[in-house]
Write a protein that holds these residues in place. Sequence first.
Motif, PDB file in Angstrom:
ATOM      1  N   ILE A  93       0.871  -1.172   0.000  1.00 11.94           N
ATOM      2  CA  ILE A  93       0.000   0.000   0.000  1.00 11.94           C
ATOM      3  C   ILE A  93       0.907   1.220   0.000  1.00 11.94           C
ATOM      4  O   ILE A  93       1.958   1.231   0.651  1.00 11.94           O
ATOM      5  N   TYR A  94       0.520   2.214  -0.782  1.00  7.62           N
ATOM      6  CA  TYR A  94       1.289   3.458  -0.871  1.00  7.62           C
ATOM      7  C   TYR A  94       0.369   4.646  -0.738  1.00  7.62           C
ATOM      8  O   TYR A  94      -0.750   4.631  -1.264  1.00  7.62           O
ATOM      9  N   LEU A  95       0.848   5.658  -0.048  1.00  7.97           N
ATOM     10  CA  LEU A  95       0.198   6.957   0.007  1.00  7.97           C
ATOM     11  C   LEU A  95       1.067   7.873  -0.850  1.00  7.97           C
ATOM     12  O   LEU A  95       2.221   8.131  -0.506  1.00  7.97           O
ATOM     13  N   VAL A  96       0.533   8.314  -1.965  1.00 11.18           N
ATOM     14  CA  VAL A  96       1.296   9.064  -2.965  1.00 11.18           C
ATOM     15  C   VAL A  96       0.768  10.498  -2.996  1.00 11.18           C
ATOM     16  O   VAL A  96      -0.278  10.761  -3.596  1.00 11.18           O
ATOM     17  N   PRO A  97       1.476  11.444  -2.354  1.00  6.04           N
ATOM     18  CA  PRO A  97       0.962  12.809  -2.263  1.00  6.04           C
ATOM     19  C   PRO A  97       1.165  13.648  -3.523  1.00  6.04           C
ATOM     20  O   PRO A  97       0.568  14.705  -3.642  1.00  6.04           O
ATOM     21  N   GLU A  98       1.987  13.182  -4.470  1.00  3.99           N
ATOM     22  CA  GLU A  98       2.316  14.026  -5.618  1.00  3.99           C
ATOM     23  C   GLU A  98       1.824  13.480  -6.957  1.00  3.99           C
ATOM     24  O   GLU A  98       2.234  13.961  -8.004  1.00  3.99           O
ATOM     25  N   ALA A  99       0.935  12.495  -6.966  1.00  3.03           N
ATOM     26  CA  ALA A  99       0.405  11.964  -8.218  1.00  3.03           C
ATOM     27  C   ALA A  99      -0.977  11.353  -7.973  1.00  3.03           C
ATOM     28  O   ALA A  99      -1.140  10.504  -7.107  1.00  3.03           O
ATOM     29  N   GLY A 100      -1.943  11.787  -8.757  1.00  3.75           N
ATOM     30  CA  GLY A 100      -3.303  11.274  -8.626  1.00  3.75           C
ATOM     31  C   GLY A 100      -3.510   9.996  -9.420  1.00  3.75           C
ATOM     32  O   GLY A 100      -2.581   9.459 -10.025  1.00  3.75           O
ATOM     33  N   ILE A 101      -4.754   9.519  -9.456  1.00  2.00           N
ATOM     34  CA  ILE A 101      -5.034   8.268 -10.161  1.00  2.00           C
ATOM     35  C   ILE A 101      -4.843   8.421 -11.667  1.00  2.00           C
ATOM     36  O   ILE A 101      -4.583   7.435 -12.357  1.00  2.00           O
ATOM     37  N   ASP A 102      -4.963   9.630 -12.188  1.00  2.00           N
ATOM     38  CA  ASP A 102      -4.752   9.843 -13.620  1.00  2.00           C
ATOM     39  C   ASP A 102      -3.301   9.603 -14.021  1.00  2.00           C
ATOM     40  O   ASP A 102      -3.024   9.250 -15.164  1.00  2.00           O
ATOM     41  N   GLN A 103      -2.363   9.809 -13.102  1.00  2.00           N
ATOM     42  CA  GLN A 103      -0.942   9.620 -13.397  1.00  2.00           C
ATOM     43  C   GLN A 103      -0.482   8.174 -13.204  1.00  2.00           C
ATOM     44  O   GLN A 103       0.651   7.842 -13.487  1.00  2.00           O
ATOM     45  N   LEU A 104      -1.356   7.318 -12.747  1.00  2.00           N
ATOM     46  CA  LEU A 104      -1.006   5.921 -12.493  1.00  2.00           C
ATOM     47  C   LEU A 104      -0.957   5.152 -13.806  1.00  2.00           C
ATOM     48  O   LEU A 104      -1.900   5.184 -14.597  1.00  2.00           O
ATOM     49  N   SER A 105       0.140   4.451 -14.043  1.00  2.00           N
ATOM     50  CA  SER A 105       0.299   3.636 -15.247  1.00  2.00           C
ATOM     51  C   SER A 105      -0.473   2.332 -15.096  1.00  2.00           C
ATOM     52  O   SER A 105      -0.464   1.716 -14.036  1.00  2.00           O
ATOM     53  N   ALA A 106      -1.096   1.903 -16.179  1.00  2.00           N
ATOM     54  CA  ALA A 106      -1.844   0.646 -16.161  1.00  2.00           C
ATOM     55  C   ALA A 106      -0.930  -0.559 -16.336  1.00  2.00           C
ATOM     56  O   ALA A 106      -1.376  -1.700 -16.183  1.00  2.00           O
TER      57      ALA A 106
END
Length: 178
Positions: A93-106
């Motif tokens: 599990i990660y808490l990513v403060p600088e990238a939203g779900i749109d920046q997540l690679s599939a």
Amino acid sequence: MPLRAGRGSLIAPIAVIAVAASACSSEPRSDALPQASAIKPSTQPTDVFKDLKACDLLEPTTTPKSFDPPVVETYESDNGCATRKQGFGSVSIYLVPEAGIDQLSAGQGTKIPTKFGSRDAVEIPGDAGTQACTVAIAVTPSARLTASTSLNKGTNEEACALSREIAEAAEPKLPRGN
């Protein structure tokens, strides 16, 4: 060339003392850097997750399932946590403060839009190949929680079921975004 004691040998030490003394002057300088209190808070980046720790979100779901104790991991962000269960697989599990779900690679999978409560989310079955799944929940447009599962045996759907369970348990503890 040997150094000689003499009249000229005092010039260099006196020059050094003069330069050092001028640097310590109590006169205000016009080229001084602004003090930290003069910097506007809005220009400083803020971490929407503040004191929330990824391992605190992962442990309540994995410990009852006999996973190893979770350990801090920093692959996707500085606030990550992972654990494994011998013969079964691993979760993180990660808490990513600088990238939203749109920046997540599939990755190798396909993003499937979904919701967790009122929050937008995506599920990515097969993101790391077969027997893998990532679920990401939007906290703000530029921050997310990511829960990933990789199984030793099984299907993407089985991996997604565990990733969803981890994300569902963590979602109520996430801060409300702007």
